[in-house]
Structure formats: structure tokens, C-alpha cells
Enzyme design. Structure first.
Site, mmCIF file in Angstrom:
data_model
loop_
_atom_site.group_PDB
_atom_site.id
_atom_site.type_symbol
_atom_site.label_atom_id
_atom_site.label_comp_id
_atom_site.label_asym_id
_atom_site.label_seq_id
_atom_site.Cartn_x
_atom_site.Cartn_y
_atom_site.Cartn_z
ATOM 1 N N LYS A 82 0.801 -1.214 0.000
ATOM 2 C CA LYS A 82 0.000 0.000 0.000
ATOM 3 C C LYS A 82 0.837 1.269 0.000
ATOM 4 O O LYS A 82 0.299 2.367 -0.045
ATOM 5 C CB LYS A 82 -0.920 0.006 1.229
ATOM 6 C CG LYS A 82 -1.956 -1.117 1.243
ATOM 7 C CD LYS A 82 -2.909 -0.989 2.416
ATOM 8 C CE LYS A 82 -2.269 -1.278 3.736
ATOM 9 N NZ LYS A 82 -1.845 -2.696 3.877
ATOM 10 N N LYS A 83 2.150 1.127 0.041
ATOM 11 C CA LYS A 83 3.009 2.284 0.214
ATOM 12 C C LYS A 83 3.280 3.009 -1.109
ATOM 13 O O LYS A 83 2.785 2.635 -2.166
ATOM 14 C CB LYS A 83 4.299 1.863 0.896
ATOM 15 C CG LYS A 83 4.081 1.303 2.301
ATOM 16 C CD LYS A 83 3.324 2.279 3.201
ATOM 17 C CE LYS A 83 3.351 1.903 4.673
ATOM 18 N NZ LYS A 83 2.601 0.687 4.974
#
Length: 376
Positions: A180-181
Site C-alpha cells: 500500500k506504500k
């Protein structure tokens, strides 16, 4: 529509890099990891970088290298992911939870200073959502007190604060490449420093206590030199199975080339959100976003009736989230008797909205329209 909260942006470049690893028949700790470490150090301007299987591992080892006596204390924000404080427990240290700045939601430096005592040995500022903690104020105070500083940069990759890259203000910086980064290696992390002596044992610590280059060792298995001794190793430090592997690094090498464009696009999306939600009664940005200056992993708002709004958006196909429940209120950490009055009353207003590099303008406008519809 069905709009995801977070999404990795992947393409053929990542697949081509993975194929090279397959063709080499080396997918563990190997040359891709070495190259990715070199490229990451160059990207952030660090003297050295070490790749790991997560930012959690990076935070654990970042504290571990200082060999603090058991029972000493570490200042940490309550508003952060569990890993930041769990790393303190892994090292038999005590977390001291610090309240959030009402505007930026980063560590409140006044509360931090009030909670300091002689047993505190380190501080872990978290650049929440990507917005910088005022490191120019924190660092002189920390140095005066003799504290080590570990920057949690899980939400930022590529920002500078007052000319210095985030992650290089303190002694060690830790980054996340979880899916998700800002960029991803599937799962993964990196730790950097401008004090190479701090990392003298890190490569052994990340790979079960063995400080050897697996790839080079493999190449010497059939070396005719009888003195090659490819099988020999020593264990001098307690190690963990924290290494990054070549498949993850292959993805990371492709992602790193795309990161500046990912960051630029995220900035565009945040500005579109801010323009579209401006003046909407009962809605304000989560923090004072400056997308022209800083890189943000999350965009969010503060809203009354948070839960009702989230349920409404869900019914319209918009995924949302809450980052985070203050850690000092979690059962695991309650025994540490933290008191963070601002974040205790404010956290129930936070909503994280969709943000990723593949989000379209149409999707952003849809989210804005649905929030506007709810308020009207």
C-alpha cells in the site's frame, strides 16, 4: 464505481525484472538486493542502506544496533502503526506514548519534552501520512539530551524537509515497501544511515547472524582455489530471518524508477481533493497538506459523524479507512499508562480516502461528489 483505497501500480518492467531472476535461478538474498540497496542509498543520499523483509524489521534492528539496557524508555507517537511501538517491545524497552500535534498529527514536540525523563534513550518520530515532523526543532533537543533518533518514514519516500531528506535527519531512517506504500516490493523495507559504523552488524543481524554474501558464496562452490573456503562462516551476533529476497528487490528496482512519477501523480490527486472539498461544511483535510513540497502516502479528512459517512461511502462503492486507533488505547499497550488527550478525542473523526498513482480524475471527482451529496 468500485474505488479501492490503496493499490500498487505494477507493469511489465516489474515482470521483466522478475524474469531475469528466474533465468538466473537465484531468487533468495542475492545481487538484486545488493543493487537495490545501492540504488536506494543513492536515491535518498545516504551513506549506506540495508534491505529487509519489512519496515517492522527495520525498526526492530534500528533500535537493536544501539544495545540499550533493558527497561529503558523510547518516546513514540500514539498515532502510528503498531510496528513502531512493537519494535520497542521487541527490544525489551518501554514505549512512552506522545500525543499528536493538533494540526499536522505528527508527534507533539511539547508533549514529547514533557514526557522525557532520565530513563529515555531514544525517540522515534513518525512522518504521519508523509507530513514532516519539525526535525529542525526535534534534533537539537534530542542531541542535548543524548538521545538516539530513528525516523519512521513508512509514509514517505522522496521528501526533503528544509533541504535534508526525511530519513537522514536522525541516526537511522526506516522505510516501507509494503503493497500500500508509495512504491512496493510486495512486502519489504529499508534502513539507511549516514553513520556506517552503526550498520557494522546489521547484515548479519538480518540473516540469522551470518554476514556473508550468499550470491558470491554460491559462485565459489566450484572454485578450484582450495583456499576459497566458501563453506566457512562464523556467528558473532544474534540474527533474525529478516532479509529481503531477489524477487522483492527485482520489483523494487523497477518501482524506484517510477517513484518520482508516482509521487507527482499523488500530488495532483491530493490537490484535486483539496480543491473539491474546500468550503464543505464539517469537512476539513486531515492535515495541512503541501503536495507541492512533500510526498504523501495517505489523504484523509476530519469529519463529524465519521462512521455514518464511511458507511454511506461504502454503499456508493468508495473504500475508506481509519489510520489509526491510538496505540496507547489498545489492550497490548494500555499497561504503559499513556495519556494523549488530544488524539483520544480527535481520532474518531479521521477518514482515509482513496489515494494511489492509478486513481483517475473521474474517480476522484466521484469521491468528492459522494461526500458532497452526503453533506447536503
Amino acid at each position: 464505481m468500485n474505488i479501492r483505497l490503496f493499490k500498487p501500480s505494477l507493469g511489465k518492467e516489474e515482470l521483466e525484472n522478475i524474469k531475469e531472476s528466474f533465468d538466473r535461478s537465484w531468487i533468495g538474498l542475492g545481487p538484486n538486493v545488493n543493487k537495490f540497496e545501492e540504488e536506494w542509498a543513492k536515491f535518498v543520499g545516504a551513506a549506506t542502506a540495508t534491505g529487509l523483509n519489512s519496515a517492522t524489521a527495520a525498526l526492530h534492528l534500528a533500535l537493536k544496533v544501539f544495545n540499550f539496557p533493558k527497561g529503558k524508555k523510547v518516546l513514540v507517537p500514539s498515532l502510528t502503526f503498531s510496528s513502531t511501538a512493537s519494535a520497542i517491545l521487541y527490544n525489551d524497552l518501554i514505549p512512552v506514548f506522545v500525543d499528536s500535534n493538533p494540526e499536522t498529527l505528527g508527534m507533539d514536540l511539547d508533549d514529547m519534552k514533557q514526557k522525557y525523563d532520565k530513563d529515555v534513550v531514544a525517540v522515534i518520530p513518525v512522518h504521519y501520512a508523509g507530513h514532516p515532523v519539525p526535525m529542525d526543532e526535534l534534533m537539537p533537543w534530542a542531541r542535548e539530551k543524548g538521545l538516539k533518533v530513528i525516523e519512521d518514514c513508512a509514509h514517505t519516500s522522496g521528501s526533503k524537509y528544509k533541504g535534508t531528506p526525511l530519513g537522514l535527519w536522525g541516526d537511522i531512517g526506516c522505510y516501507s515497501f509494503e503493497e500500500k506504500k508509495l512504491m512496493t516490493t510486495g512486502d519489504g523495507g529499508m534502513m539507511v544511515t549516514n553513520q556506517p559504523e552503526l550498520f557494522k552488524d546489521v547484515k548479519a543481524m538480518r540473516w540469522v547472524g551470518i554476514d556473508k554474501d550468499n550470491w558470491k558464496t554460491a559462485q565459489s562452490y566450484t572454485d578450484v582455489n582450495k583456499d576459497a573456503m566458501h563453506w566457512f562462516y562464523e556467528l558473532n551476533v544474534l540474527g533474525y530471518k529478516y532479509n529481503m529476497n531477489d524477487l522483492s528487490a527485482a520489483i523494487g528496482l523497477a518501482q524506484l524508477k517510477k517513484l518520482p512519477e508516482f509521487n507527482r501523480r499523488r500530488g495532483e490527486i491530493i490537490q484535486r481533493y483539496m480543491d473539491g472539498l474546500k468550503g464543505l461544511d464539517g469537512i476539513k483535510p486531515l492535515l495541512p497538506y503541501e503536495p507541492e513540497k512533500y510526498v504523501y502516502q495517505m489523504f484523509g479528512i476530519r469529519a463529524e459523524n465519521r462512521d455514518d459517512l464511511m458507511i454511506y461511502l461504502k454503499s456508493k462503492g468508495v473504500a475508506t479507512g481509519c489510520h489509526y486507533t491510538p496505540l496507547h488505547m489498545q489492550p497490548l499497550f494500555k499497561s504503559f499508562n499513556g495519556s494523549c488527550s488530544f488524539i483520544e478525542k480527535e481520532a474518531d473523526k479521521f477518514i482515509t480516502l482513496p489515494l494511489h498513482a492509478d486513481l483517475t480524475n473521474e474517480e476522484v471527482e466521484y469521491v468528492i461528489d459522494k461526500i458532497t451529496d452526503y453533506k447536503n
